[in-house]
Write a protein that holds these residues in place. Structure first.
Motif, PDB file in Angstrom:
ATOM      1  N   THR A   1      -0.691   0.780  -7.124  1.00 21.66           N
ATOM      2  CA  THR A   1       0.383   1.786  -7.164  1.00 21.66           C
ATOM      3  C   THR A   1       1.685   1.165  -7.678  1.00 21.66           C
ATOM      4  OG1 THR A   1      -0.624   2.839  -5.238  1.00 21.66           O
ATOM      5  CG2 THR A   1       1.604   3.527  -5.780  1.00 21.66           C
TER       6      THR A   1
ATOM      7  N   ARG B   1       1.511   6.041   4.310  1.00 21.83           N
ATOM      8  CA  ARG B   1       1.221   5.644   2.923  1.00 21.83           C
ATOM      9  C   ARG B   1       1.260   4.121   2.791  1.00 21.83           C
ATOM     10  NH1 ARG B   1      -0.914   9.523   2.651  1.00 21.83           N
ATOM     11  NH2 ARG B   1      -0.100  11.566   2.188  1.00 21.83           N
TER      12      ARG B   1
ATOM     13  N   ARG C   1      -3.121   4.340  -9.741  1.00 18.02           N
ATOM     14  CA  ARG C   1      -3.322   5.176  -8.551  1.00 18.02           C
ATOM     15  C   ARG C   1      -4.606   4.794  -7.831  1.00 18.02           C
ATOM     16  NH1 ARG C   1      -2.929  11.358  -9.651  1.00 18.02           N
ATOM     17  NH2 ARG C   1      -3.086  11.398  -7.385  1.00 18.02           N
TER      18      ARG C   1
ATOM     19  N   GLU D   1      -4.465  -0.744  -2.758  1.00 19.42           N
ATOM     20  CA  GLU D   1      -3.728   0.460  -3.190  1.00 19.42           C
ATOM     21  C   GLU D   1      -2.277   0.110  -3.507  1.00 19.42           C
ATOM     22  OE1 GLU D   1      -4.151   4.069  -0.848  1.00 19.42           O
ATOM     23  OE2 GLU D   1      -2.266   4.845  -1.660  1.00 19.42           O
TER      24      GLU D   1
ATOM     25  N   VAL E   1       5.745  -1.293  -3.269  1.00 14.91           N
ATOM     26  CA  VAL E   1       5.855  -0.126  -4.146  1.00 14.91           C
ATOM     27  C   VAL E   1       7.338   0.170  -4.392  1.00 14.91           C
ATOM     28  CG1 VAL E   1       5.299   2.335  -4.415  1.00 14.91           C
ATOM     29  CG2 VAL E   1       3.637   0.770  -3.345  1.00 14.91           C
TER      30      VAL E   1
END
Ligand code: AMP
Ligand code: MG
Ligand code: MG
Length: 328
Positions: A269, A161, A274, A265, A184
């Protein structure tokens, strides 16, 4: 790195992820300077990498920036670090960056225990040294507004991820540039994030459109999810647009790669939005990942319901964009 004792102490107390991001910020900025220098010198030495008769351009700026980023990361963190870059490391410009950004180290205490446990051998760094090459090559001189669409993208993946990323926009403003970064769970920095907009602007490709890309946008418009469509270059720039008020980035086509989406991303995020494929499936960034995002790309900021867009894309478009077609 800066020689002050404070800086040394912050570095020694920081976990691997904040160290990596703090170095990556400075490395991306040095890559951005190289890009601008090559553009100003006027000879981009363009080659077409496409094997299918289409255009997939690479310039001396892409090559030099790749070299700078990859060599700097490996010099700083050792060759346990797995780096997957868009370009081969062929340039001979010996331009390494070893400095770090203290603003990133200042956020170290916000990292969770899991983030703190990550080591160099656990991550994959996805590098797009110059995103928006079509626009870069088309911009004949530095004053072209297309240059705003050029970004340097460095994304960090853990357990498949995207968990952190750096997006540097070398021509931002009057050419002074800006660097956005995210971890994140910690946050997105370097860009003021704009909230809900009454008008839903959808951003999509400027130079890789297909009939299906347009069809998906037409359907979203009919369902009230796209009041207007802006065609702009680069995955990095399109995600910046989403952070600055656009409702979605929609690309119903294969062609965009893992190095295009990894850093953007992380930014979207970490700010509550998203980024998935067009069917709402998460993108996988492990060492064995398929390079191409065959399922297309769909990104939405924090104030948009991602599922509204996923559910409005018709089944025949989703079926034409399966998750795995082939390796690479
Ligand atoms: P775009 O939205 O067209 O600016 O593309 C975003 C990123 O995906 C850029 O790095 C493009 O080079 C890449 N990309 C998208 N579609 C294609 C394609 N058909 N062939 C090669 N690269 C593509
Ligand atoms: Mg790219
Ligand atoms: Mg590129």
């Amino acid at each position: 790195m800066g020689c002050s004792q404070d800086a040394e102490q912050m570095w020694s107390q920081s976990c691997f992820i904040t160290r990596l991001v703090s170095s990556t910020v400075r490395i991306s900025e040095t890559a951005g300077s190289l890009i601008k220098r090559i553009m100003s010198e006027g000879d981009l030495k363009v080659v077409n990498k496409a094997t299918d008769g289409m255009a997939d351009l690479q310039t001396e700026a892409d090559r030099s920036a790749q070299y700078c980023i990859e060599k700097s990361l490996l010099a700083k963190f050792g060759d346990k670090l797995k780096v997957i870059g868009e370009e081969d490391v062929t340039s001979v410009v010996p331009n390494l960056e070893m400095d770090v950004c203290l603003d990133v180290l200042q956020q170290d205490s916000k990292c969770s225990e899991e983030l703190r446990s990550i080591k160099a051998e656990d991550v994959v760094v996805w590098v797009d040294p110059l995103d928006g090459t079509s626009e870069f090559a088309q911009a004949a001189k530095s004053a072209s507004p297309l240059l705003q669409q050029v970004t340097v993208l460095i994304g960090i993946a853990y357990k498949g991820r995207s968990i952190a990323g750096v997006v540097h926009q070398p021509y931002y403003g009057n050419g002074q540039g800006r660097t956005m970064w995210a971890i994140v769970g910690v946050g997105t920095f370097g860009i003021p994030i704009i909230g809900e907009s009454a008008k839903k602007v959808v951003v999509t490709t400027r130079s890789h459109s297909t009939p299906m890309v347009t069809e998906a946008l037409d359907i979203l418009a009919k369902q009230g999810l796209a009041d207007s469509v802006e065609r702009v270059g680069g995955a990095g720039y399109k995600v910046i647009k989403c952070l600055e008020g656009a409702a979605a980035y929609v690309f119903a086509s294969p062609g965009c790669k893992k190095w295009d989406t990894a850093a953007p991303e992380a930014l979207i995020t970490a700010s509550g939005g998203r980024l998935t494929d067009i069917s709402g499936r998460p993108l996988y960034y492990g060492t064995d990942a398929q390079i191409t995002n065959t399922g297309g790309v769909l990104a939405t900021p924090h104030w948009v319901k991602h599922e509204d867009y996923v559910n409005t894309i018709p089944a025949h478009v989703k079926n034409a964009l399966p998750e795995f077609v082939s390796k690479n």
